[in-house]
Design a protein around this motif. Sequence first.
Motif, mmCIF file in Angstrom:
data_model
loop_
_atom_site.group_PDB
_atom_site.id
_atom_site.type_symbol
_atom_site.label_atom_id
_atom_site.label_comp_id
_atom_site.label_asym_id
_atom_site.label_seq_id
_atom_site.Cartn_x
_atom_site.Cartn_y
_atom_site.Cartn_z
ATOM 1 N N ARG A 241 0.838 -1.197 0.000
ATOM 2 C CA ARG A 241 0.000 0.000 0.000
ATOM 3 C C ARG A 241 0.880 1.258 0.000
ATOM 4 N NH1 ARG A 241 -5.039 0.061 3.858
ATOM 5 N NH2 ARG A 241 -5.486 -1.587 2.333
ATOM 6 N N ASP A 242 2.012 1.173 0.685
ATOM 7 C CA ASP A 242 2.869 2.353 0.854
ATOM 8 C C ASP A 242 4.243 2.074 0.248
ATOM 9 O OD1 ASP A 242 4.356 4.516 1.674
ATOM 10 O OD2 ASP A 242 3.986 4.245 3.821
ATOM 11 N N ALA A 243 4.605 2.825 -0.806
ATOM 12 C CA ALA A 243 5.898 2.625 -1.460
ATOM 13 C C ALA A 243 7.057 2.877 -0.493
ATOM 14 C CB ALA A 243 6.020 3.551 -2.668
ATOM 15 N N GLY A 244 6.836 3.731 0.516
ATOM 16 C CA GLY A 244 7.901 4.017 1.468
ATOM 17 C C GLY A 244 8.285 2.824 2.325
ATOM 18 N N GLN A 245 7.415 1.801 2.368
ATOM 19 C CA GLN A 245 7.703 0.614 3.171
ATOM 20 C C GLN A 245 8.449 -0.470 2.387
ATOM 21 O OE1 GLN A 245 3.716 -0.437 4.670
ATOM 22 N NE2 GLN A 245 4.337 0.361 6.681
ATOM 23 N N ARG A 246 8.725 -0.200 1.102
ATOM 24 C CA ARG A 246 9.339 -1.269 0.299
ATOM 25 C C ARG A 246 10.739 -1.662 0.794
ATOM 26 N NH1 ARG A 246 9.766 -1.650 -6.292
ATOM 27 N NH2 ARG A 246 11.340 -0.013 -6.070
ATOM 28 N N SER A 296 3.022 -13.197 7.378
ATOM 29 C CA SER A 296 2.878 -12.978 8.811
ATOM 30 C C SER A 296 3.954 -12.025 9.330
ATOM 31 C CB SER A 296 2.961 -14.315 9.559
ATOM 32 O OG SER A 296 2.905 -14.129 10.951
ATOM 33 N N GLU A 297 5.191 -12.203 8.861
ATOM 34 C CA GLU A 297 6.299 -11.348 9.288
ATOM 35 C C GLU A 297 6.104 -9.922 8.780
ATOM 36 O OE1 GLU A 297 8.928 -11.922 11.200
ATOM 37 O OE2 GLU A 297 8.569 -14.042 11.591
ATOM 38 N N GLY A 302 4.247 -4.244 10.501
ATOM 39 C CA GLY A 302 3.378 -3.125 10.190
ATOM 40 C C GLY A 302 3.314 -2.766 8.719
ATOM 41 N N ILE A 303 3.711 -3.710 7.848
ATOM 42 C CA ILE A 303 3.716 -3.466 6.406
ATOM 43 C C ILE A 303 2.402 -3.979 5.812
ATOM 44 C CG2 ILE A 303 4.860 -4.005 4.220
ATOM 45 C CD1 ILE A 303 7.457 -4.366 5.895
ATOM 46 N N VAL A 304 1.655 -3.106 5.142
ATOM 47 C CA VAL A 304 0.352 -3.469 4.580
ATOM 48 C C VAL A 304 0.541 -3.959 3.151
ATOM 49 C CG1 VAL A 304 -1.957 -2.661 3.997
ATOM 50 C CG2 VAL A 304 -0.785 -1.751 6.021
ATOM 51 N N VAL A 305 0.077 -5.188 2.898
ATOM 52 C CA VAL A 305 0.164 -5.794 1.556
ATOM 53 C C VAL A 305 -1.221 -5.729 0.922
ATOM 54 C CG1 VAL A 305 0.649 -7.900 0.264
ATOM 55 C CG2 VAL A 305 2.037 -7.310 2.280
ATOM 56 N N ASP A 306 -1.329 -5.025 -0.198
ATOM 57 C CA ASP A 306 -2.617 -4.911 -0.885
ATOM 58 C C ASP A 306 -2.885 -6.077 -1.828
ATOM 59 O OD1 ASP A 306 -3.608 -2.676 0.297
ATOM 60 O OD2 ASP A 306 -2.948 -1.280 -1.260
ATOM 61 N N ASP A 307 -1.836 -6.679 -2.354
ATOM 62 C CA ASP A 307 -2.030 -7.781 -3.308
ATOM 63 C C ASP A 307 -0.889 -8.772 -3.156
ATOM 64 O OD1 ASP A 307 -3.555 -8.899 -5.583
ATOM 65 O OD2 ASP A 307 -1.691 -8.586 -6.684
ATOM 66 N N PHE A 308 -1.248 -10.068 -3.200
ATOM 67 C CA PHE A 308 -0.248 -11.114 -3.004
ATOM 68 C C PHE A 308 -0.595 -12.299 -3.886
ATOM 69 C CE2 PHE A 308 0.601 -15.231 -1.050
ATOM 70 C CZ PHE A 308 1.976 -15.166 -0.836
#
Length: 332
Positions: A241-246, A296-297, A302-308
């Motif tokens: 969701r947030d590019a800053g978390q990549r 899970s990790e 706190g990293i939000v994954v929108d698509d997997f």
Amino acid sequence: MTHDESTPAIETSGLVKTFGSTRAVDGLDLTVPAGSVYGVLGPNGAGKTTAVRMLATLLRPDAGQAHVFGLDVVRQADAVRGLVSLTGQYASVDEDMTGAENLVLLGRLLGYRKPAARARSAQLLEAFGLTDAADRQVKNYSGGMRRRLDIAASILNTPRLLFLDEPTTGLDPRSRNQVWDIVRAVVAHGTTVLLTTQYLDEADHLAARIAVIDAGRVIAEGTPGELKSSVGAGTVHLRLRDAGQRPEAERVLARVLNSPVQLGADPVSLAARVTGQGTEREMDRGAAEQAARALSELAAAGIVVDDFSLGQPSLDEVFLALTGPAKSEAAA
């Protein structure tokens, strides 16, 4: 002459061809079953075109043996030529003639009487969607139309074995799909097709089995699924969701999966290979467990994954894993 359907369409053993100090084909061992599309993948200079030219009797091997439907390509070259047809990388038709004139001329050269040559030409032009362009000079054809005409010319006499050497090079996606449909139709009528290509999705869509060659020899062979399984159980693809978390997501994936992480052009996308261990079933289960642990990790961090997604490795990944970094070009 009739042929036992259990006889391989192609069988080579230790096939070698050198040009000066370059061994373009270096001990090629290949068995191609009859009745399907067999793909040959390899980087530039791997020896694909040289191998095809030897199998089509256009080049004489320096060592080793090669048979086409049981016939020796050196000692029984004339008989082999009666069974095969070759469409090379570039259009071989006369650009100043019309599509119909090209096919009629080739039909006459193959021994058709003029009425039969005209009838066969009209039949192929219709089958390949070229009837409206039949009386147009080939130099005014699009690239896809030329390739279709090229393949039509190759099957004026239905061959037992058709060599297609990178037939869709330079074509747009629509034209490539049209050529793929033609290849499937040719095989449905009983012709075996040996397809060399650098388009990995092309081999994936068309070929029942694939050989990967590099430096003139086979380095892997199998069905597309077998080749994909050989380099790992799968690949995870994520969109954040947030590019800053990549950067943090990259660190988490690398640690959990113990695998290099690929960063997509999209700043929120990442991918990593999941290896698994043991049998194919155990690898699949292990890959799913690793992927679940990675998710899970990521959530714990706190990293939000929108698509997997978790899927098999692509043939691109297989190709790169097997052939490694690009090598300097040698003979094609």
